[in-house]
Scaffold this active site. Structure first.
Site, PDB file in Angstrom:
ATOM      1  N   HIS A  27     -15.014  27.231  -4.738  1.00 31.44           N
ATOM      2  CA  HIS A  27     -13.622  27.435  -5.177  1.00 31.44           C
ATOM      3  C   HIS A  27     -13.378  28.910  -5.487  1.00 31.44           C
ATOM      4  O   HIS A  27     -12.287  29.425  -5.259  1.00 31.44           O
ATOM      5  CB  HIS A  27     -13.361  26.571  -6.415  1.00 31.44           C
ATOM      6  CG  HIS A  27     -11.984  26.703  -6.994  1.00 31.44           C
ATOM      7  ND1 HIS A  27     -10.852  26.786  -6.223  1.00 31.44           N
ATOM      8  CD2 HIS A  27     -11.561  26.746  -8.286  1.00 31.44           C
ATOM      9  CE1 HIS A  27      -9.786  26.871  -7.012  1.00 31.44           C
ATOM     10  NE2 HIS A  27     -10.187  26.869  -8.259  1.00 31.44           N
ATOM     11  N   TRP A  48       0.836  -1.194   0.000  1.00 33.55           N
ATOM     12  CA  TRP A  48       0.000   0.000   0.000  1.00 33.55           C
ATOM     13  C   TRP A  48       0.866   1.237   0.000  1.00 33.55           C
ATOM     14  O   TRP A  48       2.051   1.179   0.309  1.00 33.55           O
ATOM     15  CB  TRP A  48      -1.044   0.005   1.122  1.00 33.55           C
ATOM     16  CG  TRP A  48      -0.552  -0.263   2.534  1.00 33.55           C
ATOM     17  CD1 TRP A  48       0.694  -0.644   2.934  1.00 33.55           C
ATOM     18  CD2 TRP A  48      -1.317  -0.159   3.730  1.00 33.55           C
ATOM     19  NE1 TRP A  48       0.754  -0.795   4.277  1.00 33.55           N
ATOM     20  CE2 TRP A  48      -0.470  -0.498   4.806  1.00 33.55           C
ATOM     21  CE3 TRP A  48      -2.628   0.193   4.002  1.00 33.55           C
ATOM     22  CZ2 TRP A  48      -0.900  -0.501   6.127  1.00 33.55           C
ATOM     23  CZ3 TRP A  48      -3.053   0.191   5.332  1.00 33.55           C
ATOM     24  CH2 TRP A  48      -2.194  -0.155   6.373  1.00 33.55           C
ATOM     25  N   ASN A  49       0.231   2.361  -0.360  1.00 33.67           N
ATOM     26  CA  ASN A  49       0.957   3.626  -0.505  1.00 33.67           C
ATOM     27  C   ASN A  49       0.262   4.730   0.274  1.00 33.67           C
ATOM     28  O   ASN A  49      -0.931   4.646   0.536  1.00 33.67           O
ATOM     29  CB  ASN A  49       0.986   4.065  -1.978  1.00 33.67           C
ATOM     30  CG  ASN A  49       1.659   3.042  -2.862  1.00 33.67           C
ATOM     31  OD1 ASN A  49       2.829   2.739  -2.694  1.00 33.67           O
ATOM     32  ND2 ASN A  49       0.906   2.496  -3.817  1.00 33.67           N
ATOM     33  N   ASP A  57     -14.256  21.228  -9.882  1.00 36.95           N
ATOM     34  CA  ASP A  57     -14.274  22.523  -9.188  1.00 36.95           C
ATOM     35  C   ASP A  57     -15.674  22.758  -8.636  1.00 36.95           C
ATOM     36  O   ASP A  57     -16.649  22.757  -9.394  1.00 36.95           O
ATOM     37  CB  ASP A  57     -13.968  23.672 -10.157  1.00 36.95           C
ATOM     38  CG  ASP A  57     -12.481  23.781 -10.497  1.00 36.95           C
ATOM     39  OD1 ASP A  57     -11.680  23.000  -9.958  1.00 36.95           O
ATOM     40  OD2 ASP A  57     -12.147  24.667 -11.306  1.00 36.95           O
ATOM     41  N   HIS A  82     -14.360  30.679 -14.287  1.00 30.57           N
ATOM     42  CA  HIS A  82     -14.437  30.476 -12.843  1.00 30.57           C
ATOM     43  C   HIS A  82     -15.432  31.469 -12.227  1.00 30.57           C
ATOM     44  O   HIS A  82     -16.272  31.107 -11.409  1.00 30.57           O
ATOM     45  CB  HIS A  82     -13.055  30.655 -12.201  1.00 30.57           C
ATOM     46  CG  HIS A  82     -12.121  29.504 -12.436  1.00 30.57           C
ATOM     47  ND1 HIS A  82     -11.440  29.312 -13.607  1.00 30.57           N
ATOM     48  CD2 HIS A  82     -11.760  28.467 -11.636  1.00 30.57           C
ATOM     49  CE1 HIS A  82     -10.700  28.218 -13.525  1.00 30.57           C
ATOM     50  NE2 HIS A  82     -10.880  27.676 -12.335  1.00 30.57           N
ATOM     51  N   HIS A 133      -9.875  16.839 -12.262  1.00 28.07           N
ATOM     52  CA  HIS A 133     -10.509  17.232 -11.006  1.00 28.07           C
ATOM     53  C   HIS A 133     -11.754  18.074 -11.221  1.00 28.07           C
ATOM     54  O   HIS A 133     -12.018  18.587 -12.306  1.00 28.07           O
ATOM     55  CB  HIS A 133      -9.515  17.946 -10.090  1.00 28.07           C
ATOM     56  CG  HIS A 133      -9.023  19.264 -10.602  1.00 28.07           C
ATOM     57  ND1 HIS A 133      -7.962  19.372 -11.456  1.00 28.07           N
ATOM     58  CD2 HIS A 133      -9.448  20.530 -10.359  1.00 28.07           C
ATOM     59  CE1 HIS A 133      -7.743  20.643 -11.724  1.00 28.07           C
ATOM     60  NE2 HIS A 133      -8.629  21.381 -11.084  1.00 28.07           N
ATOM     61  N   HIS A 171      -7.040  20.312  -6.295  1.00 29.15           N
ATOM     62  CA  HIS A 171      -7.115  20.611  -7.729  1.00 29.15           C
ATOM     63  C   HIS A 171      -5.921  19.980  -8.448  1.00 29.15           C
ATOM     64  O   HIS A 171      -5.015  20.655  -8.907  1.00 29.15           O
ATOM     65  CB  HIS A 171      -7.196  22.125  -7.935  1.00 29.15           C
ATOM     66  CG  HIS A 171      -8.416  22.713  -7.287  1.00 29.15           C
ATOM     67  ND1 HIS A 171      -9.536  23.078  -7.992  1.00 29.15           N
ATOM     68  CD2 HIS A 171      -8.724  22.922  -5.975  1.00 29.15           C
ATOM     69  CE1 HIS A 171     -10.465  23.511  -7.150  1.00 29.15           C
ATOM     70  NE2 HIS A 171      -9.997  23.424  -5.920  1.00 29.15           N
TER      71      HIS A 171
END
Lengths: 415, 260
Positions: B79, B61-62, B75, B209, B73, B69
């Protein structure tokens, strides 16, 4: 006088022969004898001189050989002296010496008093002769007394004693971890000028254009290699590609912002730690083992690891508080790395510049360390075989203040 | 047969195709870069916890870290400052049915190939509608530029020069039109940012945005494989991680389409 021929480029390694493991020349020294190590680590010649009768002591001791005074402070001295006898050691008990060619040693009477047995540079000639006595760090990281000819001779850095006690970049392969900065670029150039066989120039975030990188693309013996010290995978991948060839690793990767405790949040402070501290740790994990394994691999063996730290690692400059903290963390880790690499003879060189002349120090008044000056200081440190260097006037002054009264420096830095 | 039963039947029979519109999260994938004195989103980083070794003998596992973002991804309206006071404006409070909507794919790939700074206009959108019909309400409007095909080359993908980034996006009027007259669910692009690379010079700066989030609409960026979708007819599923008060999140974006 024997005039050694210029060291020819080393022959290619026989891939069927076992790689020689590093043997150590050293045995433990007494605490007082480590005074020689301290002086050698800073490139100075120092011995104890009695406060009461003035007698210069050798070997280092707890009480004066003349008057039994315990007041024996270490003093920088002139190493001029007379070689009065010499011989060659052809056989030794230590594995380290058995593996090496005959080893010239001499007896030198220093002008300042004592007589010492020293390791002789090949150009010192027959006794009697005037010589310069100095201190070097041997492969065990301990102070070793050596004698050089009175005046510099051609190719004197090619002498086996000098190659063994320094980390001369000549014929060696070097990795500069971040070449996108002025310091990184000039470091690559300084190593090439110093006769390095090859320099790998690391770069992260390839999409951010860099004039320095574009400039290096035109250099024959430099190769640009992707390396982002914040990315474990990137570090491991490069170590897989070239880790078995790197002789000198120069960690110039640095995240420098002007960030104080008052800045909201920890994003910048973390970014500093990611590069300046964790970056060093990732590099050490990925490149350390191969460096250790190749520490006695022929004439141009793996030899050194250089960290670009900051004089503010010792005392925090609050105006750049979190940056300094990350450098202090890196300094502490560099000490662990030095201990880790010491048994193999790989030298860890820590460079502590004052403020570098970069965009983040724009409003700091001069003097600031120029990139080229810093790069040359790194190469000089490797050639001179020292462990700690403080390039620039600011670093020198702050170091002196720190040694004199760290509390006073703390108060001064907070102004 | 219920709608969902027949849906599963079609899916199992291979009559519904699932297209992954997501870039792989990796440390090499370029991240958004702001001027260096500003706060920065973390890039994606991943380090092993254990891999069947002394750190954990039977498991691999990591740990990973990244900003909200990062990579492909989502928004959320919160945001942007224009959407900060809207109700249900964060990743945890957006009603989940709004993560699913019809997809309209506006193919600007020819224009973007000719001009990295290409701006999508109202006129262009109306031209598209003449061919493919009016954009329905609550649609994911996806601007196909084939920019994702540059992603193996981070330099070409980011496309910086000394004046900043050069990537395509919508112009101010196009954004206002999609929000005000087409009532879209959200706007998606293949580059980093729903706005064009040079959108700081538009009025207002970053109009996609500003107006999209100001009207409670969403953004998707770093999408890929838009070239596999029809202009209309696909269903897009884009559900971000349920981060409390999150401004966005990396996510898996899926498109469902009927096989021919």
């Amino acid at each position: 006088m024997t005039m050694p021929a210029r060291l020819p480029p080393p022959k290619r390694k026989n891939p069927l022969a076992r790689t020689r493991l590093p043997a150590s020349p050293g045995q433990g020294r007494s605490r007082v004898a480590q005074g020689l190590t301290l002086a050698a680590a800073h490139g100075r010649f120092m011995l104890q001189r009695c406060e009461d009768c003035g007698t210069v002591q050798y070997p280092p001791r707890e009480a004066c050989a003349t008057c039994l005074s315990p007041r024996l402070p270490w003093r920088s001295l002139d190493g001029a002296g007379e070689l009065i006898a010499r011989t060659t050691i052809r056989y030794g008990q230590e594995i380290y010496f058995r593996e090496r060619p005959p080893f010239p040693v001499g007896l030198v009477r220093l002008d300042c008093g004592p007589s010492l047995v020293v390791a002789l540079h090949g150009d010192c000639g027959a006794a009697p002769a005037r010589v310069r006595v100095g201190l070097a760090l041997d492969k065990a990281g301990q102070g070793l007394v050596i004698a050089l000819p009175e005046k510099d001779t051609p190719n004197m850095a090619d002498d086996p004693l000098i190659r063994e006690t320094t980390s001369d970049p000549k014929f060696r392969k070097v990795l500069v971890t971040d070449a996108k900065t002025a310091v990184g670029r000039t470091a690559v150039e300084a190593f090439l000028a110093a006769g390095a066989d090859h320099v790998w120039a690391g770069f992260a975030e390839p999409w951010k254009p860099s004039a320095h990188l574009a400039h290096l693309q035109t250099q024959d013996k430099a190769t640009l290699v992707p390396l982002d010290v914040t990315d474990e995978g990137s570090v491991r991948e490069l170590a897989g590609r070239i880790g078995g060839k790197v002789d000198i690793l120069v960690n110039t990767a640095e995240f420098h912002r002007v960030s104080t405790i008052a800045r909201q949040g920890t994003e910048t402070a973390r970014a500093e730690m990611e590069v300046n501290y964790f970056g060093l740790l990732r590099l050490a994990q990925a490149f350390g083992p191969a460096l250790k394994a190749r520490a006695a691999d022929g004439e141009a063996s793996a030899t050194a690891w250089v960290n670009l730290l900051s004089v503010y690692a010792f005392a925090n400059l609050p105006a750049q508080g979190t940056f300094c903290a990350s450098k202090a963390a890196a300094l502490s880790l560099a000490q662990a790395l030095r201990a880790e690499l010491q048994p193999s003879g790989i030298r860890v060189v820590n460079v502590f510049p004052g403020p570098i002349d970069d965009e983040w120090n724009q409003l700091l008044p001069p003097p600031k360390v120029a990139a080229a000056g810093l790069a040359n200081a790194i190469v000089d440190a490797l050639r001179d075989g020292v462990e700690d260097v403080y390039p620039g006037d600011v670093a020198q002054e702050w170091l002196a203040r720190w040694r004199d009264n760290p509390k006073a420096l703390e108060r001064e830095l907070s102004l | 047969m219920s709608v969902l039963n027949s849906f599963i039947g079609e899916l199992t029979a291979g009559k519904i195709r699932v297209v992954d519109l997501t870039q792989t999260l990796s440390p090499e994938f370029p991240q958004i870069s702001l001027p260096p004195e500003m706060g920065q989103a973390w890039p994606f980083r991943i380090e092993e916890v254990s891999r069947y070794d002394e750190r954990g003998p039977a498991w691999y596992w990591n740990n990973f870290s990244c900003g909200e973002h990062t990579g492909t991804h989502f928004d959320a309206p919160i945001h942007w400052v224009s959407g900060k006071d809207l109700p249900n404006n964060a990743t945890d409070s957006i009603p989940p049915q709004r993560f699913i909507g019809p997809g309209c794919v506006l193919d600007c790939s020819r224009e973007a190939a000719a001009d990295a700074d290409f701006l999508l206009t109202v006129k262009w959108i109306k031209g598209w509608e003449k061919k493919h019909g009016r954009i329905p309400p609550r649609a994911w409007v996806l601007m196909r530029t084939d920019w994702s095909k540059r992603s193996a080359d981070p330099v070409g993908y980011q496309n910086y020069d000394e004046t900043g980034q050069h990537t395509p996006g919508p112009d101010t009027d196009a954004v206002k039109f999609l929000v005000g007259e087409r009532d879209l669910l959200g706007f998606g692009t293949e580059s980093i940012g729903t706005d064009a690379g040079q959108a700081q010079h538009l009025r207002p700066p970053y109009p996609c945005h500003y107006y999209m989030h100001g009207a409670g609409r969403y953004g998707l960026q770093c999408l890929t494989s838009l070239d596999q979708l029809p202009p209309t007819g696909a269903v897009v599923v884009a559900a971000p991680l349920k981060i409390r008060n999150g401004s966005g999140s990396p996510l898996r974006v899926l498109a469902l389409m009927e096989s021919k």
